[in-house]
Structures are given as structure tokens and as C-alpha cells.
Design a protein around this motif. Structure first.
Motif, mmCIF file in Angstrom:
data_model
loop_
_atom_site.group_PDB
_atom_site.id
_atom_site.type_symbol
_atom_site.label_atom_id
_atom_site.label_comp_id
_atom_site.label_asym_id
_atom_site.label_seq_id
_atom_site.Cartn_x
_atom_site.Cartn_y
_atom_site.Cartn_z
ATOM 1 N N LEU A 219 0.814 -1.222 0.000
ATOM 2 C CA LEU A 219 0.000 0.000 0.000
ATOM 3 C C LEU A 219 0.847 1.271 0.000
ATOM 4 C CD1 LEU A 219 -2.967 -0.685 2.493
ATOM 5 C CD2 LEU A 219 -3.024 -0.685 0.006
ATOM 6 N N MET A 220 2.137 1.138 0.234
ATOM 7 C CA MET A 220 3.005 2.314 0.309
ATOM 8 C C MET A 220 3.752 2.569 -0.993
ATOM 9 S SD MET A 220 2.287 3.221 3.308
ATOM 10 C CE MET A 220 1.644 2.545 4.844
ATOM 11 N N LYS A 221 3.779 1.578 -1.869
ATOM 12 C CA LYS A 221 4.499 1.739 -3.133
ATOM 13 C C LYS A 221 3.844 0.872 -4.193
ATOM 14 C CE LYS A 221 7.952 -1.663 -1.631
ATOM 15 N NZ LYS A 221 9.395 -1.895 -1.393
ATOM 16 N N PRO A 222 4.177 1.064 -5.450
ATOM 17 C CA PRO A 222 3.544 0.274 -6.516
ATOM 18 C C PRO A 222 3.776 -1.224 -6.327
ATOM 19 C CG PRO A 222 4.725 2.150 -7.433
ATOM 20 C CD PRO A 222 5.074 2.100 -5.978
ATOM 21 N N ILE A 223 2.825 -1.993 -6.839
ATOM 22 C CA ILE A 223 2.924 -3.449 -6.746
ATOM 23 C C ILE A 223 4.118 -3.939 -7.549
ATOM 24 C CG2 ILE A 223 1.739 -5.616 -7.218
ATOM 25 C CD1 ILE A 223 -0.894 -4.166 -6.886
ATOM 26 N N GLU A 224 4.912 -4.824 -6.925
ATOM 27 C CA GLU A 224 6.114 -5.368 -7.569
ATOM 28 C C GLU A 224 6.034 -6.887 -7.598
ATOM 29 O OE1 GLU A 224 10.954 -5.602 -6.814
ATOM 30 O OE2 GLU A 224 9.645 -4.543 -5.400
ATOM 31 N N TRP A 225 6.155 -7.454 -8.788
ATOM 32 C CA TRP A 225 6.113 -8.909 -8.930
ATOM 33 C C TRP A 225 7.421 -9.512 -8.426
ATOM 34 C CZ3 TRP A 225 2.531 -12.525 -10.266
ATOM 35 C CH2 TRP A 225 2.988 -13.807 -10.547
ATOM 36 N N ILE A 226 7.325 -10.449 -7.476
ATOM 37 C CA ILE A 226 8.531 -11.057 -6.900
ATOM 38 C C ILE A 226 8.480 -12.581 -6.949
ATOM 39 C CG2 ILE A 226 9.058 -9.112 -5.381
ATOM 40 C CD1 ILE A 226 7.737 -10.639 -3.097
ATOM 41 N N GLY A 227 7.483 -13.136 -7.612
ATOM 42 C CA GLY A 227 7.404 -14.580 -7.766
ATOM 43 C C GLY A 227 7.180 -15.314 -6.450
ATOM 44 N N MET A 228 8.021 -16.302 -6.185
ATOM 45 C CA MET A 228 7.864 -17.166 -5.007
ATOM 46 C C MET A 228 8.599 -16.646 -3.778
ATOM 47 S SD MET A 228 5.914 -19.652 -5.992
ATOM 48 C CE MET A 228 6.185 -20.856 -4.689
ATOM 49 N N GLU A 229 9.053 -15.418 -3.805
ATOM 50 C CA GLU A 229 9.867 -14.904 -2.700
ATOM 51 C C GLU A 229 9.097 -14.880 -1.382
ATOM 52 O OE1 GLU A 229 12.278 -10.844 -1.457
ATOM 53 O OE2 GLU A 229 12.003 -11.343 -3.578
ATOM 54 N N ASN A 230 7.812 -14.506 -1.416
ATOM 55 C CA ASN A 230 7.016 -14.495 -0.176
ATOM 56 C C ASN A 230 6.959 -15.884 0.451
ATOM 57 O OD1 ASN A 230 6.377 -11.765 -0.140
ATOM 58 N ND2 ASN A 230 4.546 -12.042 -1.390
ATOM 59 N N TYR A 231 6.697 -16.883 -0.367
ATOM 60 C CA TYR A 231 6.604 -18.246 0.143
ATOM 61 C C TYR A 231 7.966 -18.739 0.645
ATOM 62 C CZ TYR A 231 2.014 -18.329 -2.063
ATOM 63 O OH TYR A 231 0.721 -18.052 -2.406
ATOM 64 N N ASN A 232 9.022 -18.340 -0.047
ATOM 65 C CA ASN A 232 10.361 -18.729 0.388
ATOM 66 C C ASN A 232 10.688 -18.136 1.760
ATOM 67 O OD1 ASN A 232 13.040 -19.903 -0.027
ATOM 68 N ND2 ASN A 232 13.723 -17.793 -0.293
ATOM 69 N N ARG A 233 10.322 -16.884 1.973
ATOM 70 C CA ARG A 233 10.554 -16.241 3.269
ATOM 71 C C ARG A 233 9.732 -16.903 4.369
ATOM 72 N NH1 ARG A 233 9.013 -10.257 2.650
ATOM 73 N NH2 ARG A 233 9.303 -10.379 4.921
ATOM 74 N N ILE A 234 8.494 -17.248 4.039
ATOM 75 C CA ILE A 234 7.604 -17.850 5.040
ATOM 76 C C ILE A 234 8.190 -19.162 5.559
ATOM 77 C CG2 ILE A 234 5.365 -18.975 5.347
ATOM 78 C CD1 ILE A 234 4.189 -16.832 3.477
#
Length: 317
Positions: free
Chosen positions: A60-75
Motif C-alpha cells: 500500500l506504500m508503493k507500486p505493486i512489484e512482482w517477486i514470484g515465489m519470494e514471499n513463500y520462500n521467506r515464510i
């Protein structure tokens, strides 16, 4: 078809009746359009949008950025709170669901009797489930199990020293589990409906053969009630995985993160840290966990769920 006569030629003419005009499949879609539009706009579209966000860095603070599977990798690799919340949630599910089913079944069997005023008792026992795990109930529960709450005052009558049940890391989660068990009304009503479908002839025949109440329960009641038990188990697991309001209102995830359930962690990531992409990934992981649990229960159901059609030579589908 209705048969009429042409005024010009006098020959019979077939005319479509009013009902025949609605033979087209379009009529069916028109009738279900209110539900269909609501499903597409309020369920399908948000789910697909959430799936897209789960592969992005959306804050919500900056434009949407595609990062692929990075969120799942961090989780799965660096997020310690994820593992902690999963552990607490599984503990909550494994404790609350069986206890709730046992309480619901026992009460349903007590209410499955021809006693004067039984409908009043059923309504009174079902009433807590009408208000559900609301904020008001959670606040009431917090006061009951507080240091100066009603529960400690009752214990004090018998000379038993109480503690702050919702502020003690050893008992806080059990306070939420007891709240879940207390709201067994819906499962109880479903069990009661299932009990009424069991033929009384089975109990009479077993009594003639010398079967006692305990044997009748395990040999007749439980097998005949197993489809109902299966349904209540599935619904209980799904609802327990999504527990949020009691943990948020009563304990806020504390003390010492002892009640930090998964939905509370998801909420914190989304609305406290504004990490909507990361929280979307957490939401989809929760969905997969619920699906996996439901599939596991379904795979084991063939060993303990009895269907009447099977006893008549039919095959379970």
C-alpha cells in the motif's frame, strides 16, 4: 404445445405454451444470476486477486512489484512466527475439535428423549451458538476467566486459589479451547437429527440379545451416526483453523505469544504492517492446510464411516 385454429385458413396451428418458452438454459442462468453475480464479484474475484498478490510485494506504500515465489520462500525459511503460529493453531485444532464433538454428542443423547419441556432445554442449550464467538462473548469470557473473574470466585468458595487464566501462558490457550467447546450447539443439533434417524428396532433387538447401553453405543449408535460425525468433524476442523476473534479480543495473541494463532498472525501482517502481498501468501497457505486436513479425513473415512447402503450390498461412491 397448445393446438389452435387459424382464423384465415382454418388449419390447426401449434402455439408454444408459456412454460415451454422457458425451456432454454438461459432461463436457469437468469434465475441463479443474483447468486452467480455475488459469487463472482465477492468470492471468485477476490480469491484470484489474492492469489496474484501472493506473488507480489504489495504494501500500500508503493507500486505493486512482482517477486514470484519470494514471499513463500521467506515464510518457510526465515519466518519464525509462521512456524510458531502453525504449532499453536494445530494444538488448538487437535484439542478443541474432539472435545467439542464429544460434548455435542453427549448432550444430543441426553436431549434425544421424550421428556416434558424437552424443546425448552434444547433451545436453551443451543442459544450460545446463536451468538457465536462474537466480540461481546469474548469480552464476557475474558472477564469470567480473569484474576477477579467469576470462575476464580467459584474456586475460592472451595478454598482453591485461582490464577489469571487468560493472562497465564500455561492456561490462556485452554481458555480459548473451553470457549470453543462451550459453543457446541450447532454440532449438537446435527447430532440430534442423526440420532433420530437411527431405527429404534436396532436397540430393541440388541436388548433382547442382552446388549447393555455401552455396547449399544459402540455397536449401534456410533456406526449409524458416523456420517453425521464425519460432517461435524470436517466442519469443526475448517472452523477451528480459522479461529480469530477470541484470540484477538481475549488475549491479543499473548501472553508470551501462547495464543498467537495463525489467523491472528495473518491479520497482523495485513492490517498492522500493511504487507498485503505477504499476508495473501499466508492466506493461501492456510487454504492449502485446510484442504490437506479435509482430504486426510476423507481418505481415512472409509475405515470408520458407515453408510446404510453398504449393508444392502451397495458400493460407496
Amino acid at each position: 404445445m397448445e393446438r389452435t385454429t387459424s382464423l384465415a385458413t382454418g388449419t390447426p396451428v401449434r402455439k408454444k405454451s408459456f412454460l415451454k418458452r422457458w425451456d432454454s438454459p438461459i432461463a436457469g442462468y437468469l434465475f441463479i444470476s443474483p447468486w452467480l453475480i455475488g459469487f463472482l464479484a465477492l468470492t471468485a474475484y477476490p480469491m484470484l486477486l489474492s492469489l496474484y498478490y501472493s506473488f507480489t510485494n504489495y504494501t500500500l506504500m508503493k507500486p505493486i512489484e512482482w517477486i514470484g515465489m519470494e514471499n513463500y520462500n521467506r515464510i518457510f525459511t526465515t519466518d519464525e512466527k509462521f512456524a510458531q503460529s502453525i504449532k499453536i493453531t494445530f494444538y488448538y485444532v487437535l484439542a478443541s475439535v474432539p472435545l467439542k464433538l464429544i460434548a455435542a454428542l453427549l448432550v444430543a443423547m441426553l436431549l434425544n428423549r421424550a421428556v416434558r419441556g424437552i424443546s425448552i432445554y434444547r433451545t436453551a442449550i443451543y442459544f450460545p451458538s446463536l451468538i457465536g464467538a462474537s466480540i461481546a462473548v469474548s469480552l464476557l469470557w475474558k472477564n469470567i476467566f480473569g484474576v477477579d473473574g467469576f470462575f476464580n470466585k467459584v474456586l475460592g468458595i472451595f478454598g482453591i486459589p485461582g490464577t489469571g487464566w487468560v493472562t497465564n501462558p500455561d492456561t490462556a490457550l485452554w481458555s480459548l479451547i473451553v470457549l470453543s467447546v462451550w459453543q457446541f450447539g450447532s454440532s449438537m443439533v446435527i447430532f440430534l437429527a442423526g440420532l433420530k434417524q437411527i431405527p429404534t428396532d436396532l436397540y430393541e433387538a440388541s436388548a433382547v440379545d442382552g446388549a447393555g447401553k455401552l455396547r449399544q453405543f459402540f455397536k449401534i449408535t456410533l456406526p449409524m451416526l458416523s456420517p453425521t460425525l464425519y460432517f461435524n468433524l470436517i466442519m469443526g476442523v475448517i472452523n477451528s483453523f480459522q479461529v480469530f476473534t477470541p484470540a484477538y479480543v481475549i488475549t491479543g495473541g499473548g501472553p508470551m505469544n501462547s495464543t498467537y494463532v495463525y489467523a491472528l498472525y495473518l491479520y497482523e501482517r495485513a492490517f498492522s504492517r500493511y504487507q498485503l502481498g505477504y499476508s495473501s501468501s499466508l492466506a493461501w497457505i492456510m487454504l492449502l492446510l485446510i484442504v490437506a486436513a479435509a482430504v486426510a479425513i476423507n481418505l481415512t473415512s472409509k475405515y470408520w464411516v458407515f453408510y446404510e447402503s453398504e449393508s444392502q450390498g451397495g458400493k460407496r461412491k
